[in-house]
Write an enzyme that holds these catalytic residues in place. Structure first.
Site, PDB file in Angstrom:
ATOM      1  CD  GLU A   1      -3.642 -15.281  -8.340  1.00  0.00           C
ATOM      2  OE1 GLU A   1      -2.779 -15.436  -7.442  1.00  0.00           O
ATOM      3  OE2 GLU A   1      -4.856 -15.166  -8.102  1.00  0.00           O
TER       4      GLU A   1
ATOM      5  CG  ASP B   1      -4.015  -5.361  -7.858  1.00  0.00           C
ATOM      6  OD1 ASP B   1      -4.386  -4.423  -7.126  1.00  0.00           O
ATOM      7  OD2 ASP B   1      -3.528  -6.412  -7.410  1.00  0.00           O
TER       8      ASP B   1
ATOM      9  CG  HIS C   1      -1.287 -13.009  -5.238  1.00  0.00           C
ATOM     10  ND1 HIS C   1      -2.599 -13.418  -5.325  1.00  0.00           N
ATOM     11  CD2 HIS C   1      -1.273 -12.066  -4.264  1.00  0.00           C
ATOM     12  CE1 HIS C   1      -3.323 -12.734  -4.458  1.00  0.00           C
ATOM     13  NE2 HIS C   1      -2.543 -11.908  -3.801  1.00  0.00           N
TER      14      HIS C   1
ATOM     15  CG  ASN D   1      -1.462 -17.325  -4.433  1.00  0.00           C
ATOM     16  OD1 ASN D   1      -0.997 -16.209  -4.220  1.00  0.00           O
ATOM     17  ND2 ASN D   1      -2.402 -17.540  -5.343  1.00  0.00           N
TER      18      ASN D   1
HETATM   19  P1  PGA Z   1      -4.186  -9.106   2.148  1.00  0.00           P
HETATM   20  O1  PGA Z   1      -3.833  -9.271   0.609  1.00  0.00           O
HETATM   21  O2  PGA Z   1      -3.459  -7.914   2.635  1.00  0.00           O
HETATM   22  O3  PGA Z   1      -5.687  -8.906   2.176  1.00  0.00           O
HETATM   23  O4  PGA Z   1      -3.750 -10.347   2.828  1.00  0.00           O
HETATM   24  C1  PGA Z   1      -2.512  -9.169   0.200  1.00  0.00           C
HETATM   25  C2  PGA Z   1      -2.397  -9.550  -1.265  1.00  0.00           C
HETATM   26  O5  PGA Z   1      -3.189 -10.389  -1.724  1.00  0.00           O
HETATM   27  O6  PGA Z   1      -1.515  -9.006  -1.939  1.00  0.00           O
END
Ligand code: PGA
Length: 248
Positions: free
Chosen positions: A148, A72, A143, A141
């Site tokens: 999302e 992404d 994702h 959450n």
């Molecule tokens: P993070 O993000 O490693 O900063 O916790 C993971 C994600 O949002 O996929």
């Protein structure tokens, strides 16, 4: 290390998880030097990339034949902004190894043709032969990529609006401006098309997402739960993310 039936690999420290993920990536590259990798950003991945750089410097792995597609990228942020995932990947990995940067790709939300950007990325992945190993983090959450809650299982690369929880979680990477609210991400369907997936999660803040992602079938409010439909996912977890008591 504990191994459970859904290929959960559980380690007692964050360092041990990062080392295991880096070792797995290096092993896959050594077995197929022209491998196509799917790569992820996020704080969780930083120690993984540091270990891959160290392995490269020790002569243990070469990225010369690797092609990569990141999951992404923010929309409306120049690639040179330090918060962009292009800058992040350059800083953490690409600038320090022998990868050909011309074969490192991130989705681009070109302002002129936003609808075409996703299709273009999907075509590039297909033309490269598909993703052999996809590295994934997971949001609090649930994702994956920037899919999302509410994302459908057969979604492909597209523009998305980020949820408040994600904007808050990622604010730490932006000191000079708010986190961009729009991004372009591989879809859940794109992710499920990867031949092999390595998901890494550490810390108690991921515990609930991991629990929902690894049991109970697909739930639309937990995009990572779609991974239960994929036959080759390894979940690299520390005890906190796995919801196990810490070792004494
Ligand atoms: P993070 O993000 O490693 O900063 O916790 C993971 C994600 O949002 O996929």
């Amino acid at each position: 290390m504990l191994v459970s039936s859904v290929q959960k690999l559980i380690f007692s420290t964050t360092d041990a998880v990062a080392q295991a993920v880096a070792d797995r990536i290096a092993e896959v590259i050594r077995s197929k030097p022209a491998v196509v990798l799917g790569l992820a950003t996020g704080g969780t991945m930083e120690p993984v990339y540091a270990r891959l750089v160290a392995a490269f410097q020790k002569g243990e792995v070469s990225f010369a034949g690797v092609t990569s597609f990141n999951l992404d990228e923010y929309a409306g942020l120049s690639a040179s902004h330090p918060g962009s995932y292009r800058s992040t990947m350059n800083r953490l990995l690409f600038d320090h190894v022998d990868i050909d940067k011309e074969r490192t790709f991130l989705p681009e939300a070109s302002p002129g043709a936003p609808d075409k950007a996703g299709e273009h990325y999907e075509r590039m992945i297909a033309e490269a032969g598909g993703i052999d190993l996809l590295l994934l983090g997971i949001g609090r959450n649930g994702h994956i990529g920037f899919n999302e809650p509410g994302s459908v299982e057969d979604s492909r690369t597209r523009l998305v609006e980020l949820h408040q929880d994600t904007l808050e979680a990622n604010a730490r990477f932006f000191s000079d401006q708010p986190v961009p609210a729009t991004a372009i991400t591989m879809g859940i369907g794109t992710i499920l098309s990867a031949k092999q997936i390595a998901l890494m999660a550490t810390g108690a803040s991921k515990q609930d997402a991991i629990r929902r992602a690894t049991g109970g079938g697909f739930q639309i409010d937990c995009p990572a739960s779609a991974l239960q439909k994929h036959g080759d996912v390894r979940w690299f977890l520390d005890t906190a993310a796995a919801g196990l008591p810490m070792a004494a």
